[in-house]
Design a protein around this motif. Structure first.
Motif, PDB file in Angstrom:
ATOM      1  N   GLN A  48       0.831  -1.205   0.000  1.00  5.56           N
ATOM      2  CA  GLN A  48       0.000   0.000   0.000  1.00  5.56           C
ATOM      3  C   GLN A  48       0.865   1.254   0.000  1.00  5.56           C
ATOM      4  O   GLN A  48       0.609   2.197  -0.757  1.00  5.56           O
ATOM      5  CB  GLN A  48      -0.905   0.012   1.238  1.00  5.56           C
ATOM      6  CG  GLN A  48      -1.993  -1.038   1.256  1.00  5.56           C
ATOM      7  CD  GLN A  48      -2.699  -1.095   2.597  1.00  5.56           C
ATOM      8  OE1 GLN A  48      -2.192  -0.585   3.604  1.00  5.56           O
ATOM      9  NE2 GLN A  48      -3.853  -1.731   2.627  1.00  5.56           N
ATOM     10  N   ALA A  52       0.865   3.848  -3.093  1.00  7.01           N
ATOM     11  CA  ALA A  52       0.313   5.174  -2.830  1.00  7.01           C
ATOM     12  C   ALA A  52       1.347   6.264  -3.103  1.00  7.01           C
ATOM     13  O   ALA A  52       1.022   7.327  -3.645  1.00  7.01           O
ATOM     14  CB  ALA A  52      -0.183   5.254  -1.389  1.00  7.01           C
ATOM     15  N   HIS A  57       0.693  10.405  -3.451  1.00  3.81           N
ATOM     16  CA  HIS A  57       0.095  10.701  -2.155  1.00  3.81           C
ATOM     17  C   HIS A  57       1.158  10.918  -1.073  1.00  3.81           C
ATOM     18  O   HIS A  57       2.286  10.419  -1.182  1.00  3.81           O
ATOM     19  CB  HIS A  57      -0.845   9.576  -1.738  1.00  3.81           C
ATOM     20  CG  HIS A  57      -1.937   9.318  -2.727  1.00  3.81           C
ATOM     21  ND1 HIS A  57      -2.847  10.281  -3.099  1.00  3.81           N
ATOM     22  CD2 HIS A  57      -2.252   8.199  -3.454  1.00  3.81           C
ATOM     23  CE1 HIS A  57      -3.681   9.780  -3.996  1.00  3.81           C
ATOM     24  NE2 HIS A  57      -3.336   8.515  -4.232  1.00  3.81           N
ATOM     25  N   VAL A 234      -5.969   1.344  -2.487  1.00  2.00           N
ATOM     26  CA  VAL A 234      -5.555   2.730  -2.700  1.00  2.00           C
ATOM     27  C   VAL A 234      -6.443   3.396  -3.751  1.00  2.00           C
ATOM     28  O   VAL A 234      -6.876   4.547  -3.585  1.00  2.00           O
ATOM     29  CB  VAL A 234      -4.068   2.806  -3.104  1.00  2.00           C
ATOM     30  CG1 VAL A 234      -3.689   4.221  -3.528  1.00  2.00           C
ATOM     31  CG2 VAL A 234      -3.181   2.349  -1.946  1.00  2.00           C
TER      32      VAL A 234
END
Length: 366
Positions: A48, A52, A57, A234
């Motif tokens: 993750q 991401a 992010h 995500v």
């Protein structure tokens, strides 16, 4: 210690279409998010985090710092603490969404929510297995769920596992009404899985020779690569989805025979499969799920264990990389482990026990 096969099936329920990982990694999210991941260093968490980050992010993880220390990618903020009451580092901070990976008891949800409510917009819970989005969940019959802990789950031999998972879902929705995304994965597999509940098969097939296989090659199997689960989670967060989704594969029905043959081809193995009946395996005390990983005999109370509907998740873009890739990558990862660990698989049959059962099967059928 992990839940037994029977307990896991009652709580929860791959191959499939190819996923263009490079294309997805190259794309940036239209709106970069501030994402808090509770956990982030276990099995699915690192996938993750990396995915991401590749989408642009800003990532913060909260954990004890004991699992895979020093392995977080550059640019990830790490907040130290413990779900058992040590949450001060979460105070007075704001994020767009929190992804909760390790939750297994309602008090963890409540305590985190009391701090995060008003400081995060949405809550994504990825740790809840389930058989069907609308199916009844296990019920808690104890005196006080908020006093239960991971230790009490273990002491109950995981009898409390399902009921507390269900209450954790309810607690999440209580604190974040209509802002909660609940993802119920089935068996999560791939590189980094320390349970060997899938790894046994590529490892055993790679060794070659006569391989004991369970029951009927057409018996269905279901699982999801941790990378596919992490990346889809995500993307669901990015699109602001809420609701409950079963996240397991494959996209179509897959029999264990096709699963094993695909692995054999992917690993260029000389393995030969000997299919022993479910009744014979039961008489030999060879258990589904633990001794014959992934497999659940499609009969009795557990008949639907590997036939969970994932239609809602597929409609929201859940995709699966080829099983051959998962098998090769899992084996490659397993071979990086210390030799002592490789010699002691946590699931499946030992070579000696497998040989005994094969001998008994051939004697029976002489």
């Amino acid at each position: 210690m992990s839940p037994t096969r029977r307990q896991f099936i009652k709580l929860s329920a791959a191959a499939g279409t190819a996923l263009s990982v490079g294309r997805l990694l190259a794309e940036k999210s239209a709106k970069p998010l501030r994402i808090l991941i509770l956990g982030g260093t276990g099995f699915t968490g690192p996938y993750q985090v990396r995915y991401a980050l590749s989408r642009g992010h800003k990532i913060t993880v909260f954990n004890r710092g004991k699992t895979h220390p020093g392995e977080l990618p550059e640019g990830v903020e790490q907040l130290m603490g413990d779900r058992n009451g040590k949450l001060d580092s979460l105070k007075d901070r704001q994020w767009d969404v929190v992804i909760d990976n390790p939750t297994s008891v309602p008090v963890w949800v409540r305590d985190a929510a009391q701090i995060l409510k008003g400081n995060v917009d949405r809550y994504a819970d990825t740790s809840k297995p389930g058989t069907d989005e609308g199916a009844p969940l296990a019920k808690y019959n104890g005196p006080d769920a908020m006093k239960e802990s991971r230790d009490s789950i273990i002491a109950s031999k995981y009898a409390l596992y399902g009921p507390l998972k269900a209450l954790s879902e309810q607690e999440t929705e209580k604190w974040f009404p209509k802002k909660t995304l609940i993802i119920r994965p089935g068996l999560i597999v791939g590189p980094g899985d320390e349970t060997d509940r899938f790894s046994y098969w590529p490892v055993r097939i790679d060794r070659g020779g006569e391989v004991l296989a369970p029951s009927d090659p057409g018996d269905p199997v279901q699982f999801i690569d941790a990378r596919d689960l992490a990346e889809w989670t995500v993307r669901m967060v990015e699109s602001g989805e809420t609701g409950i989704y079963n996240a397991t594969g494959p996209e179509r029905k897959l029999g264990i025979g096709e699963m094993l043959e695909t692995m054999k081809s992917a690993l260029s193995s000389n393995a030969r499969f000997t299919w022993a009946s479910a009744d014979f395996l039961e008489a030999q005390k060879v258990a589904p799920w633990s001794d014959m990983p992934v497999w659940i005999p499609p009969r009795g109370d557990e008949a639907g264990g590997n036939q969970v509907s994932n239609k809602r998740a597929l409609a929201k873009g859940l995709t699966f990389r080829p099983l051959a890739d998962t098998a090769r990558d899992t084996l490659a990862w397993f071979k990086t482990l210390p030799q002592d660990r490789q010699s002691h698989l946590k699931a499946g049959l030992s070579p000696e026990r497998e040989a005994e059962v094969l001998t008994a099967w051939h004697k029976k059928n002489m």
